[in-house]
Design a protein around this motif. Structure first.
Motif, PDB file in Angstrom:
ATOM      1  N   LYS A  93       2.697 -15.727  17.156  1.00  0.00           N
ATOM      2  CA  LYS A  93       3.015 -14.652  18.113  1.00  0.00           C
ATOM      3  C   LYS A  93       3.683 -15.200  19.373  1.00  0.00           C
ATOM      4  CE  LYS A  93       1.626 -10.865  16.022  1.00  0.00           C
ATOM      5  NZ  LYS A  93       2.646  -9.973  15.458  1.00  0.00           N
ATOM      6  N   ASN A 114       0.838  -1.201   0.000  1.00  0.00           N
ATOM      7  CA  ASN A 114       0.000   0.000   0.000  1.00  0.00           C
ATOM      8  C   ASN A 114       0.878   1.258   0.000  1.00  0.00           C
ATOM      9  OD1 ASN A 114      -1.937   1.957   0.352  1.00  0.00           O
ATOM     10  ND2 ASN A 114      -3.120   0.761   1.819  1.00  0.00           N
ATOM     11  N   THR A 131       4.824 -14.895   7.500  1.00  0.00           N
ATOM     12  CA  THR A 131       4.900 -13.449   7.723  1.00  0.00           C
ATOM     13  C   THR A 131       5.537 -13.149   9.081  1.00  0.00           C
ATOM     14  OG1 THR A 131       2.916 -13.160   6.388  1.00  0.00           O
ATOM     15  CG2 THR A 131       3.551 -11.316   7.798  1.00  0.00           C
ATOM     16  N   ASP A 144       9.022  -7.087   1.204  1.00  0.00           N
ATOM     17  CA  ASP A 144       8.134  -8.096   1.777  1.00  0.00           C
ATOM     18  C   ASP A 144       8.943  -8.909   2.779  1.00  0.00           C
ATOM     19  OD1 ASP A 144       6.591 -10.383   2.257  1.00  0.00           O
ATOM     20  OD2 ASP A 144       5.707 -10.323   0.249  1.00  0.00           O
TER      21      ASP A 144
END
Ligand code: NAP
Length: 244
Positions: A160, A40, A114, A64
């Motif tokens: 996480k 974005n 990610t 990325d």
């Protein structure tokens, strides 16, 4: 280490939400901030414009975190331009929620890739630079889900929680070299990431009676970057309004 005019920070996922607030607060203290984003560009440019309007200094970096070559190139570009990197905030993240029984492999892999592979891809080249400098601050954004687990988020909670383990181990490895590694674990923070969630129901579960704001998280990250936090290492600091 005082936040100073010479210092350089890299904040991943700084085009929006929590990362944008962190970049704005660090820039407000005089630091040169690299705002990273993945896709974005318009949002990232707006975040940088906002910082520059307030006389802050910074630049955009598109990469990325799931791609090693892009992370290596980003760190190399920062060192070439600034000669050093004092602060890394691993903030970029996604969620892809499903009940575990229905969770397909891509939802598991994308979230792991990610958060956990992203941590590896970027943090390793940064640590190598910080070891040469013999100073640095690494702040990893985990989540209350990684501390307590969240139904519908087995993939995200696992990733996480992995970040918390990696932080504690790395803090022990490099703490003697003037580098600290800590986790900030937000609860529910009002950003795009909460889109589609039942916010009224969530608010009722939070003792503070409200969602957190990105600035609530950024303030704790700024503290961890300051001289006052020099003896804080390998810790997990929750910013969750008393949720857990
Ligand atoms: P957000 O508003 O959705 O922003 C996510 C950011 O991450 C964007 O800048 C996005 O870039 C970037 N990003 C996503 N995947 C990326 C990739 N593969 N490579 C590089 N950048 C990537 O999210 P947020 O709520 O601010 O969340 C920030 C962090 O806090 C995340 O790690 C999240 O898990 C954690 N967190 C959030 C909450 C919450 O309630 N919001 C709670 C606990 C923890 P683009 O703009 O280019 O897409």
């Amino acid at each position: 280490m005082n936040i100073s005019f010479q210092q350089t920070a890299l904040i991943t996922g700084a085009s929006r939400g929590i990362g944008r607030a962190i970049a704005r607060q660090l820039a407000g203290q005089g630091m040169f901030v690299y705002l990273s984003f993945r896709s974005n560009e318009a949002a990232a440019q707006k975040a940088l414009d906002d910082i520059q309007t307030r006389n802050g200094r910074g630049a955009l970096l598109r990469f990325d975190v799931t791609r090693q070559t892009e992370c290596d190139a980003a760190v190399a570009a920062i060192i070439e331009q600034r000669g050093r990197l004092d602060i890394l905030v691993n903030n970029a993240g996604i969620r892809d929620d499903h009940l575990f029984a229905m969770m397909k492999k891509p939802a598991w892999e994308t979230v792991m890739n990610t958060h956990l592979n992203g941590f590896y891809h970027l943090t390793r080249p940064v640590v190598r630079q910080m070891l040469k400098q013999r100073c640095g601050r690494i702040i990893n954004i985990s989540s209350a889900a990684g501390q307590a687990g969240n139904a519908g988020q087995v993939n995200y909670s696992a990733a996480k929680a992995g970040i918390i383990g990696a932080t504690k181990a790395l803090a022990k490895e490099i703490g003697s070299r003037g580098i600290t590694v800590n986790v900030v674990a937000p609860g529910f923070i009002e950003t795009d990431m909460l889109t589609g969630m039942d916010l009224e129901k969530i608010k009722k579960e939070i003792p503070a009676g409200r969602l957190g704001q990105p600035e609530d998280v950024a303030a704790v990250v700024c503290f961890l970057c300051s001289d006052n936090a020099a003896y804080v290492n390998g810790q997990v600091i929750g910013v969750n309004g008393g949720l857990i």
